[in-house]
Design an enzyme around this catalytic site. Structure first.
Site, PDB file in Angstrom:
ATOM      1  N   THR A   3     -10.648  -6.446  10.747  1.00 31.75           N
ATOM      2  CA  THR A   3     -11.119  -6.661  12.028  1.00 31.75           C
ATOM      3  C   THR A   3     -12.719  -6.687  12.020  1.00 31.75           C
ATOM      4  O   THR A   3     -13.581  -7.349  12.755  1.00 31.75           O
ATOM      5  CB  THR A   3     -10.812  -5.604  12.826  1.00 31.75           C
ATOM      6  OG1 THR A   3      -9.337  -5.714  12.816  1.00 31.75           O
ATOM      7  CG2 THR A   3     -11.312  -5.370  14.278  1.00 31.75           C
ATOM      8  N   ASP A  31      -6.299 -10.973   6.221  1.00 29.49           N
ATOM      9  CA  ASP A  31      -5.840  -9.236   6.943  1.00 29.49           C
ATOM     10  C   ASP A  31      -5.223  -8.471   5.750  1.00 29.49           C
ATOM     11  O   ASP A  31      -4.606  -9.035   4.644  1.00 29.49           O
ATOM     12  CB  ASP A  31      -4.774  -9.720   7.739  1.00 29.49           C
ATOM     13  CG  ASP A  31      -4.096  -8.674   8.909  1.00 29.49           C
ATOM     14  OD1 ASP A  31      -4.509  -8.870   9.835  1.00 29.49           O
ATOM     15  OD2 ASP A  31      -3.479  -7.494   8.314  1.00 29.49           O
ATOM     16  N   SER A  32      -5.607  -7.229   5.770  1.00 26.37           N
ATOM     17  CA  SER A  32      -5.303  -6.528   4.827  1.00 26.37           C
ATOM     18  C   SER A  32      -3.814  -6.186   4.588  1.00 26.37           C
ATOM     19  O   SER A  32      -3.197  -5.623   3.662  1.00 26.37           O
ATOM     20  CB  SER A  32      -5.969  -5.116   5.224  1.00 26.37           C
ATOM     21  OG  SER A  32      -5.425  -4.297   5.701  1.00 26.37           O
ATOM     22  N   SER A  33      -3.081  -6.503   5.546  1.00 27.32           N
ATOM     23  CA  SER A  33      -1.489  -6.458   5.458  1.00 27.32           C
ATOM     24  C   SER A  33      -1.125  -7.516   4.279  1.00 27.32           C
ATOM     25  O   SER A  33      -0.045  -7.308   3.658  1.00 27.32           O
ATOM     26  CB  SER A  33      -0.796  -6.868   6.480  1.00 27.32           C
ATOM     27  OG  SER A  33      -1.306  -6.364   7.907  1.00 27.32           O
ATOM     28  N   THR A  54      -8.423  -2.306   7.901  1.00 28.54           N
ATOM     29  CA  THR A  54      -8.272  -0.862   7.872  1.00 28.54           C
ATOM     30  C   THR A  54      -6.665  -0.412   7.416  1.00 28.54           C
ATOM     31  O   THR A  54      -6.383   0.606   6.803  1.00 28.54           O
ATOM     32  CB  THR A  54      -8.375  -0.208   9.139  1.00 28.54           C
ATOM     33  OG1 THR A  54      -7.663  -0.761  10.372  1.00 28.54           O
ATOM     34  CG2 THR A  54      -9.737  -0.160   9.680  1.00 28.54           C
ATOM     35  N   ASP A  55      -5.518  -1.461   7.806  1.00 28.19           N
ATOM     36  CA  ASP A  55      -4.378  -0.973   7.598  1.00 28.19           C
ATOM     37  C   ASP A  55      -3.960  -0.610   6.088  1.00 28.19           C
ATOM     38  O   ASP A  55      -3.240   0.396   5.880  1.00 28.19           O
ATOM     39  CB  ASP A  55      -3.614  -2.136   7.990  1.00 28.19           C
ATOM     40  CG  ASP A  55      -3.523  -2.612   9.516  1.00 28.19           C
ATOM     41  OD1 ASP A  55      -4.021  -1.574  10.287  1.00 28.19           O
ATOM     42  OD2 ASP A  55      -3.151  -3.490   9.823  1.00 28.19           O
ATOM     43  N   THR A  76       4.974  15.227  -0.786  1.00 32.87           N
ATOM     44  CA  THR A  76       5.567  15.748   0.712  1.00 32.87           C
ATOM     45  C   THR A  76       5.531  14.702   1.599  1.00 32.87           C
ATOM     46  O   THR A  76       4.643  13.896   1.793  1.00 32.87           O
ATOM     47  CB  THR A  76       5.033  17.219   1.240  1.00 32.87           C
ATOM     48  OG1 THR A  76       5.378  17.499   2.055  1.00 32.87           O
ATOM     49  CG2 THR A  76       3.309  16.993   0.985  1.00 32.87           C
ATOM     50  N   GLN A  77       6.300  14.822   2.707  1.00 29.91           N
ATOM     51  CA  GLN A  77       6.346  14.078   3.746  1.00 29.91           C
ATOM     52  C   GLN A  77       5.248  14.489   4.778  1.00 29.91           C
ATOM     53  O   GLN A  77       4.783  13.939   5.733  1.00 29.91           O
ATOM     54  CB  GLN A  77       7.590  13.946   4.626  1.00 29.91           C
ATOM     55  CG  GLN A  77       8.606  13.466   4.103  1.00 29.91           C
ATOM     56  CD  GLN A  77       9.907  13.215   4.919  1.00 29.91           C
ATOM     57  OE1 GLN A  77       9.989  13.518   5.833  1.00 29.91           O
ATOM     58  NE2 GLN A  77      11.008  12.890   4.051  1.00 29.91           N
TER      59      GLN A  77
END
Ligand code: ASP
Length: 347
Positions: A16, A60-62, A92-93, A280-281
């Site tokens: 972005t 796109d960082s995806s 940012t993703d 850990t979650q």
């Protein structure tokens, strides 16, 4: 005496931040970095030598992949002696994955590598991109009184906080304040001044040459536990041909179901050489497998602790170590060691 002005290489990967609004159509278009000064005239006031390199096409960082991480390391390595620091503009993703990966790939780094991006394109009125970009450049060029980089680390700078890259996670899809480092304090906070927390920043040997690494093995998976998770699914997942390592996201301080079938599947997998790392979650805090019986059973099944690692860091560290063809024993040892400030083992 000639004082050399600071120099920074800006690398635009996509995302972005690098977009501007076409004033006629209102559509968002990718920014041409050759025209950087025209769009961000504030940069002129720095008196720095700022060069830019742009991924063509920007991604796109995806769509980020280890091959792009290798490309970034190649660019940094090639330009290492010519710049005081590097700023990577990134979507940012998946920025936290890239920052973690680069922290392992750039061994003996003694210059700043600052990743940043924005939630609003740089060409929009209320953009957070300009402030993130300008401050990142200032941090990338900052030196102490001996002429050494103040922050010789891979970091993420976002919304007034400079964070160690391999400690950082994206936590918000909308707010400007989109990243957090829950288990390690920020390396700097930015207000009227940039306040560096020098005691938290890594101490490095500025005379060592950079040692770049490029290899990854992506035969890994993240498995998040939940109440009701099925035996057949876990069993099938851990028997996927080629699987080498699992980041197991457990409950609380590293707890998991005590059902015999569950522990048996894990034990069989670790016996086959699959490395299972327990994190850990919870967003914050660390795994302490010796604390509850459930955790002890995991230890007995051959699962190792990931301590307070972020998921992004545990995953990229595993991919990096597997890529370098280390023995299972070495990988298990290194996963339990802090290599580059990525974990705090605690007492
Ligand atoms: N989808 C974008 C990306 O990660 C979002 C952003 O840049 O913030 O590339």
């Amino acid at each position: 005496m000639i004082v050399k002005s600071p120099s920074v290489l800006l690398i635009y990967t996509g995302g972005t931040i690098g977009m501007i609004e076409n004033p006629e159509t209102g559509a968002l278009e990718n920014f041409n970095f050759d025209h950087l000064l025209r769009h961000v005239p504030e940069l002129k006031r720095f008196n720095y030598r700022i060069s830019s390199y742009q991924f063509d096409p920007p991604i796109d960082s995806s769509d980020m992949e280890p091959s792009f991480w290798a490309r970034l390391v190649k660019i940094i390595n090639y330009n290492y002696d010519y710049y005081d620091g590097f700023v990577i503009l990134h979507g940012t993703d998946t920025m936290a994955y890239t920052a973690s990966a680069l922290s392992f790939m750039l061994e003996d780094l003694s210059k700043p590598v600052i990743l940043t991006g924005s939630q609003l394109p740089i060409g929009t009125l209320r953009t957070d991109g300009k402030e993130n970009l300008i401050t990142s450049i200032e941090i990338a060029a900052a030196k102490d009184k001996n002429g050494n980089a103040i922050v010789p680390e891979v970091c993420i700078f976002f919304e007034n906080h400079l964070m160690r890259g391999n400690r950082t996670t994206k936590i918000n899809a909308e707010n400007f304040n989109a990243f957090r480092s829950y288990n390690y304090p920020p390396l700097a906070k930015v207000g009227i001044h940039i306040k560096y927390e020098t005691h938290l920043i890594r101490k490095v040997d500025y005379n060592k040459p950079l040692r770049p690494h490029y290899l990854f093995d992506t035969n890994v998976v993240i498995l998040t536990l939940f109440p009701g998770i099925q035996e057949s699914i876990i069993d099938a997942l851990l028997k996927v041909p080629g699987l080498k390592a699992v980041v197991l996201k457990t409950f609380g301080s590293g707890n998991a179901p005590q059902k015999p079938w569950f522990l048996k599947i894990l034990k069989e997998a670790t016996d086959r050489g699959i490395i299972i790392v327990n994190i850990t979650q919870c967003s914050s805090g660390r795994v302490q497998m010796e604390r509850y019986e459930t955790g002890i059973h995991l230890l007995e099944s051959g699962v190792i602790s990931g301590f307070d690692s972020t998921p992004e860091c545990a995953l990229t560290k595993l991919m990096f170590l597997l890529g370098h063809k280390l023995s299972e024993r070495e990988i298990r040892y290194k996963m339990s060691s802090c290599l580059i400030g990525e974990i705090t083992k605690g007492s």
